[in-house]
Design a protein around this motif. Structure first.
Motif, PDB file in Angstrom:
ATOM      1  N   VAL A  12       2.949  -8.304   1.893  1.00 22.62           N
ATOM      2  CA  VAL A  12       2.616  -8.997   3.867  1.00 22.62           C
ATOM      3  C   VAL A  12       2.021  -7.683   4.091  1.00 22.62           C
ATOM      4  N   ARG A  13       2.296  -6.827   3.963  1.00 21.55           N
ATOM      5  CA  ARG A  13       0.789  -5.327   4.670  1.00 21.55           C
ATOM      6  C   ARG A  13      -0.667  -5.597   4.324  1.00 21.55           C
ATOM      7  N   TRP A  14      -0.999  -6.043   2.976  1.00 20.59           N
ATOM      8  CA  TRP A  14      -2.348  -6.775   3.096  1.00 20.59           C
ATOM      9  C   TRP A  14      -2.490  -7.517   3.495  1.00 20.59           C
ATOM     10  N   PHE A  15      -1.455  -8.676   3.317  1.00 19.24           N
ATOM     11  CA  PHE A  15      -2.360  -9.873   4.109  1.00 19.24           C
ATOM     12  C   PHE A  15      -2.211  -9.396   5.691  1.00 19.24           C
ATOM     13  N   THR A  16      -1.374  -9.118   6.232  1.00 22.94           N
ATOM     14  CA  THR A  16      -2.174  -8.053   7.584  1.00 22.94           C
ATOM     15  C   THR A  16      -3.196  -7.502   7.531  1.00 22.94           C
ATOM     16  N   GLU A  17      -3.287  -6.577   7.496  1.00 23.60           N
ATOM     17  CA  GLU A  17      -4.181  -5.975   7.502  1.00 23.60           C
ATOM     18  C   GLU A  17      -5.631  -5.652   6.484  1.00 23.60           C
ATOM     19  N   PHE A  18      -5.243  -6.664   5.444  1.00 26.08           N
ATOM     20  CA  PHE A  18      -6.778  -6.845   5.071  1.00 26.08           C
ATOM     21  C   PHE A  18      -7.220  -7.903   4.897  1.00 26.08           C
ATOM     22  N   TRP A  19      -6.519  -9.010   5.337  1.00 25.69           N
ATOM     23  CA  TRP A  19      -7.387 -10.487   5.827  1.00 25.69           C
ATOM     24  C   TRP A  19      -6.338 -10.746   7.204  1.00 25.69           C
ATOM     25  N   GLY A  20      -5.865 -10.278   7.900  1.00 26.08           N
ATOM     26  CA  GLY A  20      -5.253 -10.685   9.061  1.00 26.08           C
ATOM     27  C   GLY A  20      -6.155 -10.073  10.219  1.00 26.08           C
ATOM     28  N   ASP A  21      -5.828 -10.329  11.329  1.00 26.42           N
ATOM     29  CA  ASP A  21      -6.781 -10.397  12.665  1.00 26.42           C
ATOM     30  C   ASP A  21      -7.974  -9.146  12.531  1.00 26.42           C
ATOM     31  N   THR A  22      -7.436  -7.915  12.145  1.00 23.21           N
ATOM     32  CA  THR A  22      -7.452  -6.645  12.574  1.00 23.21           C
ATOM     33  C   THR A  22      -7.964  -6.053  10.806  1.00 23.21           C
ATOM     34  N   TYR A  23      -8.515  -5.730  11.108  1.00 23.24           N
ATOM     35  CA  TYR A  23      -8.939  -5.275   9.069  1.00 23.24           C
ATOM     36  C   TYR A  23      -9.225  -3.745   9.412  1.00 23.24           C
ATOM     37  N   PRO A  25      -9.652  -0.950   6.402  1.00 20.88           N
ATOM     38  CA  PRO A  25     -10.081  -0.168   5.610  1.00 20.88           C
ATOM     39  C   PRO A  25      -9.053   0.684   4.362  1.00 20.88           C
ATOM     40  N   ALA A  26      -8.296   1.428   5.643  1.00 23.10           N
ATOM     41  CA  ALA A  26      -7.812   2.717   4.774  1.00 23.10           C
ATOM     42  C   ALA A  26      -5.997   1.917   3.806  1.00 23.10           C
ATOM     43  N   VAL A  27      -5.958   0.473   4.303  1.00 33.17           N
ATOM     44  CA  VAL A  27      -5.237  -0.366   3.842  1.00 33.17           C
ATOM     45  C   VAL A  27      -5.065  -0.603   2.038  1.00 33.17           C
ATOM     46  N   VAL A  28      -7.229  -0.364   1.509  1.00 30.27           N
ATOM     47  CA  VAL A  28      -7.416  -0.614   0.536  1.00 30.27           C
ATOM     48  C   VAL A  28      -6.819   0.248  -0.349  1.00 30.27           C
ATOM     49  N   ASP A  29      -6.908   1.733  -0.283  1.00 20.65           N
ATOM     50  CA  ASP A  29      -7.001   2.740  -0.921  1.00 20.65           C
ATOM     51  C   ASP A  29      -5.472   2.896  -0.511  1.00 20.65           C
ATOM     52  N   ASP A  30      -4.579   2.190   0.312  1.00 18.03           N
ATOM     53  CA  ASP A  30      -3.374   3.040  -0.111  1.00 18.03           C
ATOM     54  C   ASP A  30      -2.639   2.123  -0.506  1.00 18.03           C
ATOM     55  N   LEU A  31      -3.221   0.586  -0.540  1.00 18.71           N
ATOM     56  CA  LEU A  31      -1.698  -0.088  -2.051  1.00 18.71           C
ATOM     57  C   LEU A  31      -2.545  -0.781  -2.946  1.00 18.71           C
ATOM     58  N   ALA A  32      -4.428  -0.581  -2.625  1.00 18.82           N
ATOM     59  CA  ALA A  32      -5.819  -1.500  -4.116  1.00 18.82           C
ATOM     60  C   ALA A  32      -5.119  -0.224  -5.431  1.00 18.82           C
ATOM     61  N   ALA A  33      -5.003  -0.490  -6.511  1.00 23.59           N
ATOM     62  CA  ALA A  33      -5.609  -0.259  -7.296  1.00 23.59           C
ATOM     63  C   ALA A  33      -6.837   0.527  -7.543  1.00 23.59           C
ATOM     64  N   PRO A  34      -6.908   1.201  -8.312  1.00 23.13           N
ATOM     65  CA  PRO A  34      -8.588   1.403  -8.439  1.00 23.13           C
ATOM     66  C   PRO A  34      -9.277   0.967  -8.836  1.00 23.13           C
ATOM     67  N   ASP A  35      -9.096   0.639  -9.936  1.00 27.31           N
ATOM     68  CA  ASP A  35      -9.033  -0.749 -10.627  1.00 27.31           C
ATOM     69  C   ASP A  35      -9.340  -2.156 -10.072  1.00 27.31           C
ATOM     70  N   MET A  36      -8.452  -2.344  -9.086  1.00 25.57           N
ATOM     71  CA  MET A  36      -7.604  -3.190  -8.833  1.00 25.57           C
ATOM     72  C   MET A  36      -9.334  -4.999  -9.263  1.00 25.57           C
TER      73      MET A  36
END
Length: 149
Positions: A12-23, A25-36
């Motif tokens: 839910v957080r990924w969809f909201t902060e990565f794909w949602g209305d307002t991007y 970028p910190a969500v990538v470091d917070d939620l993605a594995a280094p080699d996602m």
């Protein structure tokens, strides 16, 4: 909360902060594995946090109003979370050459709106893979990169 609930909350957080209305970028470091790995049919696969951030920065520069939202409840099982979505945007920004079917010159004003289903795999609370199954044909037709027969 259970592991499945935790995985859903992450998505839910990924969809909201990565794909949602307002991007955010910190969500990538917070939620993605280094080699996602991020893979959608319209684009080459992206691997790693920096590549994924660069992809989204370019996508949002070309489509400043880009936004996707959930169209149904998330389904979680084991390490997987599946979500249906709808979204798109208007190409009012710079030229965009990331579509596998071709490039757009700057600011075409063309709109795309399409649907899809995304399968995300998580390990230890991080997203390791996002596989999107989208209606890319519709998006490419709307953008003029694919002609109807």
């Amino acid at each position: 909360m259970s592991q499945l609930d935790d995985n859903k909350a992450t998505v839910v957080r990924w969809f909201t902060e990565f794909w949602g209305d307002t991007y955010n970028p910190a969500v990538v470091d917070d939620l993605a594995a280094p080699d996602m790995v991020l893979h959608y049919s319209l684009h080459d696969p992206r691997k790693g946090r920096e590549d994924i951030k660069a992809f989204m920065a370019d996508f949002r520069a070309a489509f400043p109003d880009l936004s996707f939202a959930g169209a149904a409840d998330l389904i979680a099982e084991g390490d997987y979370v599946v979500g249906q979505w709808v979204g798109g945007g208007t190409h009012t920004g710079p030229a965009f050459s990331d579509f596998l079917a071709g490039s757009l010159p700057a600011a075409t004003g063309k709109k795309m709106r399409f649907t899809g289903t995304t399968v995300l795999r998580l390990q230890n609370g991080k997203i390791v893979e996002e596989l999107g199954l989208d209606d890319g044909v519709t998006a490419l037709q709307q953008l003029g990169l694919l002609k109807k027969a």
